[in-house]
Structures are given as C-alpha cells and as structure tokens.
Scaffold this motif. Sequence first.
Motif, PDB file in Angstrom:
ATOM      1  N   GLY A  17       0.842  -1.177   0.000  1.00 39.48           N
ATOM      2  CA  GLY A  17       0.000   0.000   0.000  1.00 39.48           C
ATOM      3  C   GLY A  17       0.880   1.231   0.000  1.00 39.48           C
ATOM      4  O   GLY A  17       2.103   1.138  -0.037  1.00 39.48           O
ATOM      5  N   ARG A  18       0.252   2.372   0.003  1.00 37.72           N
ATOM      6  CA  ARG A  18       1.020   3.613  -0.088  1.00 37.72           C
ATOM      7  C   ARG A  18       1.936   3.785   1.105  1.00 37.72           C
ATOM      8  O   ARG A  18       1.501   3.511   2.213  1.00 37.72           O
ATOM      9  CB  ARG A  18       0.065   4.799  -0.199  1.00 37.72           C
ATOM     10  CG  ARG A  18      -0.679   4.813  -1.509  1.00 37.72           C
ATOM     11  CD  ARG A  18      -1.607   5.998  -1.588  1.00 37.72           C
ATOM     12  NE  ARG A  18      -2.553   6.053  -0.509  1.00 37.72           N
ATOM     13  CZ  ARG A  18      -3.817   5.686  -0.586  1.00 37.72           C
ATOM     14  NH1 ARG A  18      -4.302   5.256  -1.691  1.00 37.72           N
ATOM     15  NH2 ARG A  18      -4.597   5.763   0.450  1.00 37.72           N
ATOM     16  N   PRO A  19       3.124   4.231   0.977  1.00 39.69           N
ATOM     17  CA  PRO A  19       3.823   4.510  -0.278  1.00 39.69           C
ATOM     18  C   PRO A  19       4.658   3.341  -0.786  1.00 39.69           C
ATOM     19  O   PRO A  19       5.260   3.435  -1.840  1.00 39.69           O
ATOM     20  CB  PRO A  19       4.737   5.674   0.104  1.00 39.69           C
ATOM     21  CG  PRO A  19       5.128   5.378   1.509  1.00 39.69           C
ATOM     22  CD  PRO A  19       3.894   4.721   2.129  1.00 39.69           C
ATOM     23  N   GLU A  20       4.715   2.232  -0.066  1.00 38.94           N
ATOM     24  CA  GLU A  20       5.614   1.140  -0.422  1.00 38.94           C
ATOM     25  C   GLU A  20       5.241   0.467  -1.746  1.00 38.94           C
ATOM     26  O   GLU A  20       6.021   0.437  -2.676  1.00 38.94           O
ATOM     27  CB  GLU A  20       5.672   0.076   0.690  1.00 38.94           C
ATOM     28  CG  GLU A  20       6.406   0.524   1.931  1.00 38.94           C
ATOM     29  CD  GLU A  20       5.529   1.328   2.873  1.00 38.94           C
ATOM     30  OE1 GLU A  20       4.307   1.423   2.641  1.00 38.94           O
ATOM     31  OE2 GLU A  20       6.070   1.868   3.834  1.00 38.94           O
ATOM     32  N   ILE A  21       4.076  -0.123  -1.793  1.00 41.33           N
ATOM     33  CA  ILE A  21       3.625  -0.851  -2.979  1.00 41.33           C
ATOM     34  C   ILE A  21       2.162  -0.499  -3.222  1.00 41.33           C
ATOM     35  O   ILE A  21       1.312  -0.752  -2.376  1.00 41.33           O
ATOM     36  CB  ILE A  21       3.758  -2.378  -2.779  1.00 41.33           C
ATOM     37  CG1 ILE A  21       5.220  -2.777  -2.540  1.00 41.33           C
ATOM     38  CG2 ILE A  21       3.191  -3.133  -3.975  1.00 41.33           C
ATOM     39  CD1 ILE A  21       5.396  -4.237  -2.188  1.00 41.33           C
TER      40      ILE A  21
END
Length: 86
Positions: free
Chosen positions: A12-16
């Motif tokens: 999920g944001r911001p990682e994936i």
Amino acid sequence: LRAKGHEVLRAGRPEIDIPSQAFDSLLTSRAPHSVVHCATPASVLASIESPTDDHARSVVVLDQLLSGLAALAGAPRLVFVSSAAT
C-alpha cells in the motif's frame, strides 16, 4: 506479530501500490497465511467531494486484494479493519 516470530510485509502507499504488478508479485512470491487490511481513508467529506477518487482508493483496492487472495492456493485469512464501515 514480529515479536511472535511472524514475517510482516507492508503493501500500500507509499511502499507498494494496490493494485499494481508489484503487489501481485508480492502475493504470489510470499503466499501469505494471513493478511491484515487496514482500510483506506475514512473521510466522509472527501468521499462526497470526490466520489470517484474515494471509490478508487477503497472499493477498487479491496477488490484487487480479494481477487489476489482468491487466486492463491491455501486461502489466506483476511482481517479487514475499518473505522468507516457501516
């Protein structure tokens, strides 16, 4: 969970981003036993001001997550956390 010896991955944001090819790859490469989904933004005002964006950040994300989990063998458990669910 980490303290209990479980591997914890974030998506999920911001990682994936969800949906994305990176998220699909993460699901298939790790085949999780459990997934904790902490629901998307819970702003009623934002959902009224921009319903299309709100839909994309909530319904589309959940649909992609459920589709990805359904495609996995072993049926991972899903914990759905939401402060705005009715």
